[in-house]
Design a protein around this motif. Structure first.
Motif, PDB file in Angstrom:
ATOM      1  N   ARG A 141      37.493  28.132  53.543  1.00 43.30           N
ATOM      2  CA  ARG A 141      37.684  27.241  54.687  1.00 43.30           C
ATOM      3  C   ARG A 141      38.586  26.062  54.348  1.00 43.30           C
ATOM      4  NH1 ARG A 141      33.876  27.324  58.990  1.00 43.30           N
ATOM      5  NH2 ARG A 141      32.522  29.150  58.903  1.00 43.30           N
ATOM      6  N   SER A 142      39.008  25.988  53.105  1.00 42.23           N
ATOM      7  CA  SER A 142      39.870  24.896  52.656  1.00 42.23           C
ATOM      8  C   SER A 142      41.311  25.399  52.564  1.00 42.23           C
ATOM      9  CB  SER A 142      39.403  24.418  51.277  1.00 42.23           C
ATOM     10  OG  SER A 142      39.820  25.338  50.272  1.00 42.23           O
ATOM     11  N   PRO A 143      42.257  24.502  52.269  1.00 43.03           N
ATOM     12  CA  PRO A 143      43.653  24.950  52.107  1.00 43.03           C
ATOM     13  C   PRO A 143      43.924  25.666  50.786  1.00 43.03           C
ATOM     14  CG  PRO A 143      43.523  22.607  52.694  1.00 43.03           C
ATOM     15  CD  PRO A 143      42.157  23.037  52.287  1.00 43.03           C
ATOM     16  N   ALA A 144      42.900  25.876  49.973  1.00 39.57           N
ATOM     17  CA  ALA A 144      43.105  26.549  48.685  1.00 39.57           C
ATOM     18  C   ALA A 144      43.642  27.959  48.898  1.00 39.57           C
ATOM     19  CB  ALA A 144      41.787  26.606  47.915  1.00 39.57           C
ATOM     20  N   GLU A 145      44.316  28.481  47.887  1.00 40.79           N
ATOM     21  CA  GLU A 145      44.795  29.857  47.966  1.00 40.79           C
ATOM     22  C   GLU A 145      43.599  30.794  48.148  1.00 40.79           C
ATOM     23  OE1 GLU A 145      47.558  31.026  44.930  1.00 40.79           O
ATOM     24  OE2 GLU A 145      48.339  28.986  44.757  1.00 40.79           O
ATOM     25  N   ARG A 146      43.797  31.821  48.955  1.00 40.03           N
ATOM     26  CA  ARG A 146      42.671  32.675  49.335  1.00 40.03           C
ATOM     27  C   ARG A 146      42.042  33.396  48.149  1.00 40.03           C
ATOM     28  NH1 ARG A 146      41.199  33.546  54.248  1.00 40.03           N
ATOM     29  NH2 ARG A 146      40.324  35.597  53.773  1.00 40.03           N
ATOM     30  N   TRP A 147      42.837  33.686  47.132  1.00 40.16           N
ATOM     31  CA  TRP A 147      42.291  34.465  46.024  1.00 40.16           C
ATOM     32  C   TRP A 147      41.142  33.743  45.333  1.00 40.16           C
ATOM     33  CZ3 TRP A 147      41.833  32.708  41.121  1.00 40.16           C
ATOM     34  CH2 TRP A 147      42.662  31.660  40.712  1.00 40.16           C
ATOM     35  N   VAL A 148      41.207  32.404  45.293  1.00 37.84           N
ATOM     36  CA  VAL A 148      40.166  31.688  44.555  1.00 37.84           C
ATOM     37  C   VAL A 148      38.838  31.733  45.318  1.00 37.84           C
ATOM     38  CG1 VAL A 148      40.667  29.364  45.461  1.00 37.84           C
ATOM     39  CG2 VAL A 148      39.712  29.629  43.173  1.00 37.84           C
ATOM     40  N   GLY A 149      38.903  31.602  46.644  1.00 41.86           N
ATOM     41  CA  GLY A 149      37.684  31.740  47.432  1.00 41.86           C
ATOM     42  C   GLY A 149      37.147  33.156  47.410  1.00 41.86           C
ATOM     43  N   LEU A 150      38.057  34.126  47.477  1.00 45.81           N
ATOM     44  CA  LEU A 150      37.637  35.526  47.428  1.00 45.81           C
ATOM     45  C   LEU A 150      37.042  35.880  46.069  1.00 45.81           C
ATOM     46  CD1 LEU A 150      40.610  37.210  49.329  1.00 45.81           C
ATOM     47  CD2 LEU A 150      38.232  37.010  50.113  1.00 45.81           C
ATOM     48  N   THR A 151      37.554  35.263  45.019  1.00 45.19           N
ATOM     49  CA  THR A 151      36.995  35.508  43.685  1.00 45.19           C
ATOM     50  C   THR A 151      35.531  35.106  43.630  1.00 45.19           C
ATOM     51  OG1 THR A 151      39.133  35.246  42.571  1.00 45.19           O
ATOM     52  CG2 THR A 151      37.151  34.862  41.247  1.00 45.19           C
ATOM     53  N   ALA A 152      35.227  33.902  44.118  1.00 46.98           N
ATOM     54  CA  ALA A 152      33.840  33.431  44.097  1.00 46.98           C
ATOM     55  C   ALA A 152      32.957  34.264  45.019  1.00 46.98           C
ATOM     56  CB  ALA A 152      33.788  31.956  44.492  1.00 46.98           C
ATOM     57  N   SER A 153      33.450  34.562  46.219  1.00 47.85           N
ATOM     58  CA  SER A 153      32.651  35.335  47.181  1.00 47.85           C
ATOM     59  C   SER A 153      32.401  36.755  46.688  1.00 47.85           C
ATOM     60  CB  SER A 153      33.367  35.381  48.536  1.00 47.85           C
ATOM     61  OG  SER A 153      33.525  34.093  49.070  1.00 47.85           O
ATOM     62  N   SER A 154      33.442  37.400  46.185  1.00 43.06           N
ATOM     63  CA  SER A 154      33.301  38.771  45.697  1.00 43.06           C
ATOM     64  C   SER A 154      32.383  38.827  44.487  1.00 43.06           C
ATOM     65  CB  SER A 154      34.674  39.346  45.334  1.00 43.06           C
ATOM     66  OG  SER A 154      35.534  39.331  46.445  1.00 43.06           O
ATOM     67  N   ALA A 155      32.506  37.825  43.624  1.00 39.94           N
ATOM     68  CA  ALA A 155      31.631  37.777  42.452  1.00 39.94           C
ATOM     69  C   ALA A 155      30.172  37.664  42.877  1.00 39.94           C
ATOM     70  CB  ALA A 155      32.017  36.600  41.561  1.00 39.94           C
ATOM     71  N   ALA A 156      29.904  36.861  43.895  1.00 41.50           N
ATOM     72  CA  ALA A 156      28.526  36.703  44.366  1.00 41.50           C
ATOM     73  C   ALA A 156      27.959  38.036  44.843  1.00 41.50           C
ATOM     74  CB  ALA A 156      28.470  35.663  45.486  1.00 41.50           C
ATOM     75  N   VAL A 157      28.758  38.794  45.583  1.00 35.77           N
ATOM     76  CA  VAL A 157      28.301  40.103  46.077  1.00 35.77           C
ATOM     77  C   VAL A 157      28.064  41.060  44.906  1.00 35.77           C
ATOM     78  CG1 VAL A 157      28.946  42.115  47.450  1.00 35.77           C
ATOM     79  CG2 VAL A 157      29.444  39.809  48.301  1.00 35.77           C
ATOM     80  N   LEU A 158      29.010  41.094  43.978  1.00 33.71           N
ATOM     81  CA  LEU A 158      28.889  41.981  42.817  1.00 33.71           C
ATOM     82  C   LEU A 158      27.668  41.630  41.977  1.00 33.71           C
ATOM     83  CD1 LEU A 158      30.008  44.152  40.896  1.00 33.71           C
ATOM     84  CD2 LEU A 158      31.412  42.355  39.847  1.00 33.71           C
ATOM     85  N   PHE A 159      27.495  40.347  41.704  1.00 31.40           N
ATOM     86  CA  PHE A 159      26.380  39.920  40.853  1.00 31.40           C
ATOM     87  C   PHE A 159      25.039  40.167  41.538  1.00 31.40           C
ATOM     88  CE2 PHE A 159      29.436  36.506  39.007  1.00 31.40           C
ATOM     89  CZ  PHE A 159      30.132  37.503  38.335  1.00 31.40           C
ATOM     90  N   ALA A 160      25.002  40.001  42.857  1.00 34.36           N
ATOM     91  CA  ALA A 160      23.762  40.279  43.588  1.00 34.36           C
ATOM     92  C   ALA A 160      23.389  41.754  43.459  1.00 34.36           C
ATOM     93  CB  ALA A 160      23.916  39.894  45.057  1.00 34.36           C
ATOM     94  N   GLY A 161      24.384  42.622  43.551  1.00 39.07           N
ATOM     95  CA  GLY A 161      24.121  44.050  43.395  1.00 39.07           C
ATOM     96  C   GLY A 161      23.593  44.387  42.013  1.00 39.07           C
ATOM     97  N   ILE A 162      24.191  43.777  40.993  1.00 34.66           N
ATOM     98  CA  ILE A 162      23.735  44.013  39.614  1.00 34.66           C
ATOM     99  C   ILE A 162      22.298  43.531  39.436  1.00 34.66           C
ATOM    100  CG2 ILE A 162      24.079  43.324  37.206  1.00 34.66           C
ATOM    101  CD1 ILE A 162      27.096  43.187  37.835  1.00 34.66           C
ATOM    102  N   LEU A 163      22.015  42.342  39.950  1.00 31.88           N
ATOM    103  CA  LEU A 163      20.683  41.766  39.768  1.00 31.88           C
ATOM    104  C   LEU A 163      19.627  42.561  40.528  1.00 31.88           C
ATOM    105  CD1 LEU A 163      19.278  39.443  38.322  1.00 31.88           C
ATOM    106  CD2 LEU A 163      19.651  38.029  40.342  1.00 31.88           C
ATOM    107  N   LEU A 164      19.969  43.031  41.714  1.00 32.53           N
ATOM    108  CA  LEU A 164      19.025  43.844  42.480  1.00 32.53           C
ATOM    109  C   LEU A 164      18.702  45.143  41.754  1.00 32.53           C
ATOM    110  CD1 LEU A 164      20.280  43.460  46.157  1.00 32.53           C
ATOM    111  CD2 LEU A 164      18.001  42.864  45.297  1.00 32.53           C
ATOM    112  N   LYS A 165      19.718  45.746  41.164  1.00 34.20           N
ATOM    113  CA  LYS A 165      19.528  47.043  40.516  1.00 34.20           C
ATOM    114  C   LYS A 165      18.864  46.915  39.151  1.00 34.20           C
ATOM    115  CE  LYS A 165      21.980  51.254  39.170  1.00 34.20           C
ATOM    116  NZ  LYS A 165      23.297  51.960  39.149  1.00 34.20           N
ATOM    117  N   ALA A 166      19.339  45.969  38.349  1.00 32.94           N
ATOM    118  CA  ALA A 166      18.884  45.876  36.956  1.00 32.94           C
ATOM    119  C   ALA A 166      17.758  44.872  36.748  1.00 32.94           C
ATOM    120  CB  ALA A 166      20.061  45.513  36.055  1.00 32.94           C
TER     121      ALA A 166
END
Length: 200
Positions: A141-166
């Motif tokens: 939602r900020s003027p930052a480059e989109r990749w940096v926000g997507l990095t944090a958001s995608s990491a959250a989804v990935l890590f949630a999946g790992i934690l749920l499974k393992a």
């Protein structure tokens, strides 16, 4: 003001580096599957293990402070609120991990044999994932480059999946992600310099 987020980014990077340096003072302890061998490694490197956990605790506390500083510096209200939520989640999770660190450092045998409740660590991990998700939303939602926000958001989804499974996750992945964001913040300049053609 040029580079208004440099200080916040520096705190985040420094906290992440301190955490990473402190959490791994005994080689192979996290990759050794035999509890008896793991205990032998811990006893051999006990002084470094205990000292390292104090260092890691400092890094755990520093990173939320960096994100709180980022939130204070952001002019956009919507982005600011999301980053504030991120800092709050990380700050709430920090005592849980510091408690886990204290248990690891005070009872080597319990850690080596994976005894005791894992609830504090799981609470810390879920709060950290929530913090990364909120951070990603705020950055998008900020003027930052989109990749940096997507990095944090995608990491959250990935890590949630790992934690749920393992039901477990190596926490260094949180700090590598946050150090990446912090590094970007250190060089991010939302205002082009005077005379830049982009300035109307």
């Amino acid at each position: 003001m040029r580079h208004p987020y440099r200080r916040a980014g520096a705190v985040i990077v420094a906290g992440s580096v301190v955490w990473l340096a402190g959490i791994s003072p005994v080689p192979r302890v996290y990759t050794t599957h035999d509890p008896a061998e793991r205990l032998r490694l811990l006893l051999r490197g006990e002084r470094g293990w205990v000292t390292g956990h104090h260092v890691a605790a400092a890094g755990t506390a520093a990173v939320p402070i960096g994100f709180a500083a980022l939130a204070r510096a952001m002019p956009d209200a919507k982005a600011k609120h999301w980053v504030e939520a991120s800092a709050a989640a990380l700050l709430a999770g920090a005592p849980l991990f510091v408690y886990s660190l204290s248990r690891r450092a005070s009872d080597l045998e319990r850690f080596a044999y994976r005894r005791g409740s894992n609830v504090p660590f799981l609470g810390y991990s879920w709060l950290h994932i929530a913090g990364l998700a909120a951070l990603g939303t705020g950055l998008l939602r900020s003027p930052a480059e989109r990749w940096v926000g997507l990095t944090a958001s995608s990491a959250a989804v990935l890590f949630a999946g790992i934690l749920l499974k393992a039901k477990d996750i190596p926490p260094f992945v949180f700090y590598v992600t946050e150090a990446t964001v912090g590094g970007y913040l250190m060089v991010w300049d939302p205002e082009p310099p005077a005379g830049d053609p982009a300035v109307g």
